[in-house]
Scaffold this motif. Structure first.
Motif, PDB file in Angstrom:
ATOM      1  N   LEU A  92      96.090  36.842 -18.434  1.00 13.37           N
ATOM      2  CA  LEU A  92      97.427  36.247 -18.507  1.00 13.37           C
ATOM      3  C   LEU A  92      98.344  36.995 -17.534  1.00 13.37           C
ATOM      4  O   LEU A  92      98.365  38.230 -17.520  1.00 13.37           O
ATOM      5  CB  LEU A  92      97.947  36.361 -19.939  1.00 13.37           C
ATOM      6  CG  LEU A  92      99.214  35.589 -20.302  1.00 13.37           C
ATOM      7  CD1 LEU A  92      98.970  34.092 -20.245  1.00 13.37           C
ATOM      8  CD2 LEU A  92      99.669  35.997 -21.709  1.00 13.37           C
ATOM      9  N   MET A  93      99.103  36.254 -16.737  1.00 10.77           N
ATOM     10  CA  MET A  93     100.013  36.882 -15.775  1.00 10.77           C
ATOM     11  C   MET A  93     101.256  36.033 -15.579  1.00 10.77           C
ATOM     12  O   MET A  93     101.230  34.819 -15.760  1.00 10.77           O
ATOM     13  CB  MET A  93      99.334  37.052 -14.407  1.00 10.77           C
ATOM     14  CG  MET A  93      98.111  37.926 -14.395  1.00 10.77           C
ATOM     15  SD  MET A  93      97.436  38.052 -12.721  1.00 10.77           S
ATOM     16  CE  MET A  93      95.751  38.554 -13.122  1.00 10.77           C
ATOM     17  N   MET A  94     102.339  36.688 -15.160  1.00 12.82           N
ATOM     18  CA  MET A  94     103.550  36.004 -14.753  1.00 12.82           C
ATOM     19  C   MET A  94     103.419  35.594 -13.288  1.00 12.82           C
ATOM     20  O   MET A  94     102.630  36.187 -12.537  1.00 12.82           O
ATOM     21  CB  MET A  94     104.765  36.912 -14.962  1.00 12.82           C
ATOM     22  CG  MET A  94     105.057  37.197 -16.427  1.00 12.82           C
ATOM     23  SD  MET A  94     106.427  38.369 -16.662  1.00 12.82           S
ATOM     24  CE  MET A  94     105.590  39.921 -16.329  1.00 12.82           C
ATOM     25  N   PRO A  95     104.176  34.594 -12.835  1.00 14.34           N
ATOM     26  CA  PRO A  95     104.051  34.134 -11.447  1.00 14.34           C
ATOM     27  C   PRO A  95     104.127  35.230 -10.384  1.00 14.34           C
ATOM     28  O   PRO A  95     103.303  35.226  -9.463  1.00 14.34           O
ATOM     29  CB  PRO A  95     105.204  33.126 -11.316  1.00 14.34           C
ATOM     30  CG  PRO A  95     105.305  32.532 -12.684  1.00 14.34           C
ATOM     31  CD  PRO A  95     105.073  33.704 -13.616  1.00 14.34           C
ATOM     32  N   PRO A  96     105.070  36.192 -10.451  1.00 18.03           N
ATOM     33  CA  PRO A  96     105.098  37.203  -9.388  1.00 18.03           C
ATOM     34  C   PRO A  96     103.809  38.012  -9.300  1.00 18.03           C
ATOM     35  O   PRO A  96     103.390  38.406  -8.201  1.00 18.03           O
ATOM     36  CB  PRO A  96     106.278  38.102  -9.784  1.00 18.03           C
ATOM     37  CG  PRO A  96     107.114  37.274 -10.690  1.00 18.03           C
ATOM     38  CD  PRO A  96     106.161  36.393 -11.425  1.00 18.03           C
ATOM     39  N   THR A  97     103.174  38.265 -10.440  1.00 14.57           N
ATOM     40  CA  THR A  97     101.964  39.077 -10.454  1.00 14.57           C
ATOM     41  C   THR A  97     100.816  38.367  -9.760  1.00 14.57           C
ATOM     42  O   THR A  97     100.166  38.931  -8.867  1.00 14.57           O
ATOM     43  CB  THR A  97     101.562  39.434 -11.898  1.00 14.57           C
ATOM     44  OG1 THR A  97     102.689  39.961 -12.592  1.00 14.57           O
ATOM     45  CG2 THR A  97     100.436  40.453 -11.898  1.00 14.57           C
ATOM     46  N   ILE A  98     100.543  37.133 -10.137  1.00 14.50           N
ATOM     47  CA  ILE A  98      99.429  36.420  -9.523  1.00 14.50           C
ATOM     48  C   ILE A  98      99.740  36.102  -8.063  1.00 14.50           C
ATOM     49  O   ILE A  98      98.843  36.121  -7.204  1.00 14.50           O
ATOM     50  CB  ILE A  98      99.074  35.142 -10.325  1.00 14.50           C
ATOM     51  CG1 ILE A  98      97.868  34.438  -9.683  1.00 14.50           C
ATOM     52  CG2 ILE A  98     100.247  34.205 -10.465  1.00 14.50           C
ATOM     53  CD1 ILE A  98      96.620  35.280  -9.606  1.00 14.50           C
ATOM     54  N   ALA A  99     101.006  35.847  -7.735  1.00  9.94           N
ATOM     55  CA  ALA A  99     101.366  35.563  -6.343  1.00  9.94           C
ATOM     56  C   ALA A  99     101.095  36.769  -5.448  1.00  9.94           C
ATOM     57  O   ALA A  99     100.554  36.631  -4.342  1.00  9.94           O
ATOM     58  CB  ALA A  99     102.835  35.152  -6.250  1.00  9.94           C
ATOM     59  N   THR A 100     101.455  37.965  -5.912  1.00  9.10           N
ATOM     60  CA  THR A 100     101.216  39.156  -5.103  1.00  9.10           C
ATOM     61  C   THR A 100      99.725  39.470  -5.008  1.00  9.10           C
ATOM     62  O   THR A 100      99.245  39.948  -3.975  1.00  9.10           O
ATOM     63  CB  THR A 100     101.979  40.370  -5.665  1.00  9.10           C
ATOM     64  OG1 THR A 100     101.737  40.478  -7.086  1.00  9.10           O
ATOM     65  CG2 THR A 100     103.481  40.218  -5.441  1.00  9.10           C
TER      66      THR A 100
END
Length: 327
Positions: free
Chosen positions: A260-268
């Motif tokens: 599970l991740m928030m958008p900034p985490t998976i984007a980076t």
């Protein structure tokens, strides 16, 4: 809270978006924050025993996330250090993230400094050059939070050295004092005669929490190499697991709904997977776009559309105030 992947999505967002659209919700001013993507080059870039997943007690819990050697399905490239937020956390519980946190007003206090000047950092972070003090506070927050949550310190006794070992009771006492805010970061560095190594950080991204969230942060993401001799550990009370994992592997597990991740985490993570070594990532940081990413919400008929500019994969169509989002 997620659809076909591992995107963190709070069920209360649709109603908050509707209230914001109707002018019935006043956005909270975001606090400035910093987070650090610690990197290492595979098994040769860190001491033995750091591979795999570790619990809050520091015990190793298997090596399904390990980075030693080439295993089936694993992507090449450096590994990144991640924390899993405790499920009990009010914000993003159970999500994987990086060490980081809000700026402490005392991070503005002058510290011994190495690397680009504060004015140069202000320009790099998208601030006015007159905001050099604020730029220092953001960089200090990045270094301080990494020490508080991972036990890794990007500072040294001279402008060209880095502390080789942050273990021991005296270091732990100082870390706990920083966490409790009994000790400012400036006092900590001064007491130990240390210089903050801003040159070891590279600006990577900037994301601002959506206007409809009650807890908002204007967060700068940095990359940094794990200093030789230092070891990470789960020092955060907000995390129940830590892991060294290659960005490609983490992204694949997110896509399968396993992490599970928030958008900034998976984007980076998706940006990092393009780089084959830590050095490559640090060099690339020079050209990373730090234009802030802020979610947008709009009404289209009976649907709410939630999107992050430049990141189409996170777009969500929400059919009802309490309905589940669909991709």
């Amino acid at each position: 809270m997620s659809t076909t992947n591992g995107q963190w999505y709070p069920p209360e967002w649709p109603e908050r978006i509707r209230l914001l659209s109707a002018g019935e919700l006043t956005p909270v001013t975001p606090r400035r924050a910093a987070t650090v993507l610690l990197l290492r080059d595979g098994p040769d870039g860190a001491p033995g025993g750091q591979d795999g997943e570790h619990g809050a007690d520091g015990e190793r819990h298997g090596d399904q996330y390990g980075t030693d050697g080439d295993r089936g399905g694993q992507a090449a490239g450096p590994a990144v250090y991640m924390l899993r937020r405790r499920a009990s956390m009010a914000f993003a519980g159970g999500a994987y993230a990086y060490p980081g946190g809000a700026v402490d007003p005392r991070d503005e206090r002058m510290v011994a400094w190495a690397g680009p000047s504060r004015a140069q950092w202000a320009r790099r972070l998208g601030l006015d050059e007159s905001d050099a003090t604020q730029a220092q506070a953001i960089v200090c927050a990045a270094v301080r939070e990494t020490f508080e949550e991972a036990g890794v310190l990007l500072a040294g006794p001279t402008p060209h050295t880095v502390v080789a070992d942050t273990t021991g009771d005296d270091w732990e006492a100082d870390r706990l004092s920083l966490v409790a805010r009994d000790l400012s970061f400036a006092e900590f560095l001064d007491r130990r005669g240390l210089v903050l190594r801003s040159d070891l950080l590279g600006g990577w991204a900037r994301w601002i929490t959506p206007e409809f969230e009650p807890r908002r942060y204007d967060t700068w993401f940095f990359v940094a190499a794990l200093p030789r001799g230092q070891r990470t550990r789960n020092a955060s009370t907000e995390a129940d697991r830590t892991v060294w994992i290659r960005p490609g592997d983490a992204a694949d597990r997110y896509d399968r709904g396993e992490l599970l991740m928030m958008p900034p985490t998976i984007a980076t993570l998706r940006q990092l997977r393009r780089h084959s070594t830590v050095h490559d990532a640090l060099v690339a940081a020079t050209d990373q776009d730090l234009t802030p990413v802020l979610a947008q919400a709009r009404l289209e008929g009976d649907q709410l559309v939630l999107s992050w500019p430049g990141h189409d994969e996170f777009t969500k169509h929400i059919p009802g105030a309490t309905g589940e989002p669909r991709a």
